[in-house]
Every structure is written in structure tokens, then in C-alpha cells.
Motif scaffolding. Structure first.
Motif, PDB file in Angstrom:
ATOM      1  N   CYS A  19      31.496 -16.133  43.260  1.00  0.00           N
ATOM      2  CA  CYS A  19      30.608 -15.038  42.854  1.00  0.00           C
ATOM      3  C   CYS A  19      31.039 -13.783  43.585  1.00  0.00           C
ATOM      4  O   CYS A  19      31.014 -13.741  44.821  1.00  0.00           O
ATOM      5  CB  CYS A  19      29.147 -15.379  43.179  1.00  0.00           C
ATOM      6  SG  CYS A  19      28.047 -13.991  42.811  1.00  0.00           S
ATOM      7  N   THR A  29      29.530 -10.964  43.570  1.00  0.00           N
ATOM      8  CA  THR A  29      28.384 -10.250  44.138  1.00  0.00           C
ATOM      9  C   THR A  29      28.003 -10.831  45.490  1.00  0.00           C
ATOM     10  O   THR A  29      27.761 -10.100  46.455  1.00  0.00           O
ATOM     11  CB  THR A  29      27.180 -10.334  43.175  1.00  0.00           C
ATOM     12  OG1 THR A  29      27.585  -9.842  41.901  1.00  0.00           O
ATOM     13  CG2 THR A  29      26.010  -9.529  43.681  1.00  0.00           C
ATOM     14  N   CYS A  30      27.948 -12.191  45.564  1.00  0.00           N
ATOM     15  CA  CYS A  30      27.612 -12.845  46.834  1.00  0.00           C
ATOM     16  C   CYS A  30      28.825 -12.910  47.749  1.00  0.00           C
ATOM     17  O   CYS A  30      28.680 -13.140  48.954  1.00  0.00           O
ATOM     18  CB  CYS A  30      27.084 -14.262  46.583  1.00  0.00           C
ATOM     19  SG  CYS A  30      25.548 -14.300  45.649  1.00  0.00           S
ATOM     20  N   HIS A  51      24.580 -15.899  38.611  1.00  0.00           N
ATOM     21  CA  HIS A  51      24.036 -15.019  39.639  1.00  0.00           C
ATOM     22  C   HIS A  51      22.798 -14.350  39.055  1.00  0.00           C
ATOM     23  O   HIS A  51      22.874 -13.680  38.022  1.00  0.00           O
ATOM     24  CB  HIS A  51      25.056 -13.967  40.069  1.00  0.00           C
ATOM     25  CG  HIS A  51      24.511 -13.057  41.125  1.00  0.00           C
ATOM     26  ND1 HIS A  51      24.624 -13.323  42.471  1.00  0.00           N
ATOM     27  CD2 HIS A  51      23.791 -11.908  41.027  1.00  0.00           C
ATOM     28  CE1 HIS A  51      24.029 -12.373  43.161  1.00  0.00           C
ATOM     29  NE2 HIS A  51      23.509 -11.500  42.302  1.00  0.00           N
ATOM     30  N   ASN A  79      20.445 -13.575  44.317  1.00  0.00           N
ATOM     31  CA  ASN A  79      21.239 -14.670  44.866  1.00  0.00           C
ATOM     32  C   ASN A  79      21.831 -15.454  43.696  1.00  0.00           C
ATOM     33  O   ASN A  79      21.394 -15.322  42.550  1.00  0.00           O
ATOM     34  CB  ASN A  79      20.333 -15.585  45.698  1.00  0.00           C
ATOM     35  CG  ASN A  79      21.108 -16.447  46.670  1.00  0.00           C
ATOM     36  OD1 ASN A  79      22.334 -16.356  46.763  1.00  0.00           O
ATOM     37  ND2 ASN A  79      20.411 -17.298  47.385  1.00  0.00           N
ATOM     38  N   CYS A  80      22.814 -16.289  44.026  1.00  0.00           N
ATOM     39  CA  CYS A  80      23.342 -17.192  43.007  1.00  0.00           C
ATOM     40  C   CYS A  80      22.417 -18.400  42.871  1.00  0.00           C
ATOM     41  O   CYS A  80      21.691 -18.744  43.792  1.00  0.00           O
ATOM     42  CB  CYS A  80      24.738 -17.674  43.403  1.00  0.00           C
ATOM     43  SG  CYS A  80      26.051 -16.641  42.778  1.00  0.00           S
TER      44      CYS A  80
HETATM   45 ZN   LIG Z   1      26.029 -14.573  43.442  1.00  0.00          ZN
END
Ligand SMILES: [Zn+2]
Ligand SMILES: [Zn+2]
Ligand SMILES: [Zn+2]
Length: 347
Positions: free
Chosen positions: A168, A170-171, A181, A187-188
Motif C-alpha cells: 500500500c 498510502t500506508c 485501503h 488504514n488498510c
Molecule cells: Zn493502506
């Protein structure tokens, strides 16, 4: 060699031409019959896949996505707080004029639904979604035969990525059994918090349905008072039976309507409309999540266009996420997932 960019050396002096490529998992040189963008190591089982180099997300875009996630999480918390506090303020004084069994029952039910919704929201938002753990790699001396079976190499984390894991951006980490996500939890959703995510959706749907039912019932109780209050207002006998008057003389002058509403009636309208809207939207998401779980697929799997396999369907898939206890216990708050199959891969 700690990069997926493997080297291919052609032995021009030999016929037929052969290629050599180094496995990223155990660092052994493999002889390939022809050039191929993907190959599997016969020793450790690692998959080497040649892909175009990926560009890292720009800093301002990363910050924008983090800001978006935080805004969505704040929005969810505001909706939960306004629904719970607004519902209690609107309905309880109208429906319960004394402390009796009905008051205690609905107070307890409100507390249980609120606690479970917030508990599962907090866990799925703040727990690691599916940590991959430490995996030995990079040298044949400490990678056993088949030790990296099905693993690919994550170019972002610079480490092995087990089968079923996705990175991911983003994370900023690889997530085991990554579903998607979710910006609403920031959060995922993965192996570690899938259960809490589904329970959060379930308790949100139950809570909104409860608020909708109580809102309608409160509306039926309030409506005769609104009518009689308007009649009294028309006859210039002023009293405010249902909370703060919203200055509806102004409304009446503007629109020529004799209707008088109270703040409590406006709150009631908001609760009824918002609760049924949230109940419908989250209910559809819950249905999608449960049906995918039953099918043994994640949301990311469902995007791959190879069609669903009926062979993998069954309640065993649901038990992998919720544990092997009786389904009655699935609804209770718990911190751990006693799943047997979707275990986090730790070496
Ligand atoms: Zn994520
Ligand atoms: Zn290898
Ligand atoms: Zn990664």
C-alpha cells in the motif's frame, strides 16, 4: 543481489544462446534457456518478475492523501458522535418520562451499540493491518529449499513480499491479505483487522437501523404536539413544548406558513434521513465484504479479470477471519484473531 533488476548475460560464444540471471531470494545464479521477464528459482521458490521501474509518489501528493484520510476519519467520528448524542437528546426525553424498564433497556442497548461501533472502529483504524514480519533472504546460506516459495520482491520496502500480500503506497508498507485501503478508517484492511472492519460495518448498520426505528417512533409521538402547538401559536397562545423554538415567526413571515418547528424536530428529521442513508450505503458495503469473504477473495482479488472460482467458496473462508469459535462469539469485542489459516507469515 538485493534488487529485482536481475542481470542477463548472453554467452555469445556458445550455441544455443543461454542466459544467466540471479535470484533475488537466495542470490544464486540461474541458467535460463531463453530471456524471460519472469522466472521462479528452483532452490528457494522466489519469483523474479521484471517490471518497469516505479516512481515514488511526490511528497505533496502523499501529504494530501494523509490529510484526506484524517479528514475522513474526523468526519466519521463527528457522524458517530452527532448520531449518538443527537439521538439521546431527541428521543429519550420524549419517549421516557420516568426511569422504568424501557428506559434502562434502551439506555443499555445504546451503550452496547456505541461501544462496539467505536471499539471496532478504533481497532481497525489503529492496528497494523497485516504486518509481513521478518523473512530471511538474500543468501543461500540461510534460505532453506522452498523457503521463499511464491514470494516476490517489493521494490518499495526492499524486502520479500509473500503470496497474497500487496504493497500500500498510502500506508507505505506491505499488507498480508490486503483487501483495500479505506480512507474512512485511514488504514488498510488486511489479515490483522479485517474482522474488526466487518464488525464496524455490521454495528454501524444495526445502530443506524435502530436510530431510524426510534426516530420514526419519536416522530409519531412528537407530531400531535407540533400540530397542537401550531394551532396554539395561530391563536396567539404561545408555549414551547418541544425544546428550543427556532424563531419560526421569521419563517412564517417569509414563507407565509403557520408551521412551527422546534430544534428537537429538526434534529429528529436529520437523524431519520441520515440514519437510513448511512444504513443503506454501509449495508451495501457490508454485503460486498461478506460475499467476497465467503468467496475466499479480497476486494483486490475481485478486480483481477479471471472470474470467480466456486471451488473456494464456503464458511471456512469466513472462519479464517473470525476464528473457529461458535458464530455467536464472533460479535463480541476481542483484540485477537484466533484464525488458523490467515496467519501472518513470520520467519
Ligand atoms: Zn493502506
Ligand atoms: Zn532463489
Ligand atoms: Zn512493500
Amino acid at each position: 543481489m538485493k534488487s529485482l533488476q536481475y542481470q542477463c548475460k548472453s554467452r555469445m560464444e556458445e550455441q544455443p544462446k543461454v542466459y544467466e540471471a540471479q535470484c533475488w531470494g537466495c542470490a544464486q545464479w540461474l541458467v535460463l534457456p531463453s530471456y524471460t521477464p519472469a522466472f521462479r528459482c528452483g532452490w528457494c521458490g522466489a519469483l523474479s518478475i521484471q517490471k518497469p521501474p516505479k516512481t515514488a509518489r511526490s511528497r505533496w501528493k502523499s501529504r494530501l492523501i494523509v490529510f484526506r484520510d484524517r479528514a475522513f476519519v474526523t468526519f466519521v467520528l463527528i457522524i458517530i458522535a452527532s448520531t449518538v448524542c443527537g439521538g439521546v437528546w431527541v428521543a429519550f426525553p420524549v419517549l421516557f418520562t420516568s426511569i422504568n424498564f424501557s428506559f434502562v433497556f434502551h439506555s443499555a442497548l445504546t451503550a452496547i451499540l456505541t461501544f462496539n461501533t467505536l471499539f471496532n472502529f478504533a481497532l481497525c483504524a489503529h492496528s497494523p493491518p497485516g504486518p509481513v514480519g521478518k523473512i530471511a533472504w538474500g543468501d543461500v546460506g540461510f534460505v532453506p529449499r522452498g523457503g521463499l516459495e511464491g514470494h516476490t520482491f517489493c521494490e518499495y520496502c526492499k524486502s520479500p513480499k509473500p503470496k497474497g500480500a500487496h504493497h500500500c503506497r498510502t500506508c507505505g508498507t506491505c499488507v498480508m491479505d490486503m483487501d483495500h485501503h479505506c480512507p474512512f478508517i485511514g488504514n488498510c484492511v488486511g489479515a490483522n483487522n479485517h474482522r474488526h472492519f466487518i464488525l464496524f460495518l455490521l454495528y454501524t448498520v444495526i445502530s443506524c437501523f435502530y436510530v431510524f426505528g426510534m426516530g420514526l417512533y419519536t416522530g409519531l409521538k412528537i407530531w400531535p404536539s407540533v400540530i397542537s402547538f401550531n394551532h396554539a401559536r395561530s391563536a396567539r397562545r404561545v408555549s414551547i413544548p418541544l425544546g428550543l423554538d427556532l424563531g419560526t415567526d421569521v419563517v412564517a413571515r417569509l414563507f407565509g406558513s403557520p408551521l412551527v418547528v422546534s430544534a428537537r424536530a429538526v434534529g429528529l428529521l436529520y437523524l431519520v434521513v441520515s440514519s437510513i442513508a448511512i444504513c443503506t450505503g454501509v449495508g451495501l458495503l457490508l454485503y460486498q465484504q461478506v460475499s467476497l469473504l465467503y468467496s475466499g477473495e479480497t476486494f483486490l482479488d475481485s478486480l483481477v479479470p479471471y472470474g470467480k472460482s466456486k471451488d473456494r467458496e464456503g464458511w471456512d473462508n469466513v472462519r479464517r477471519v473470525f476464528g473457529n469459535r461458535h458464530p455467536f462469539w464472533w460479535l463480541f469485542p476481542t483484540f485477537s484473531v484466533d484464525s488458523g489459516i490467515r496467519k501472518i507469515h513470520v520467519r
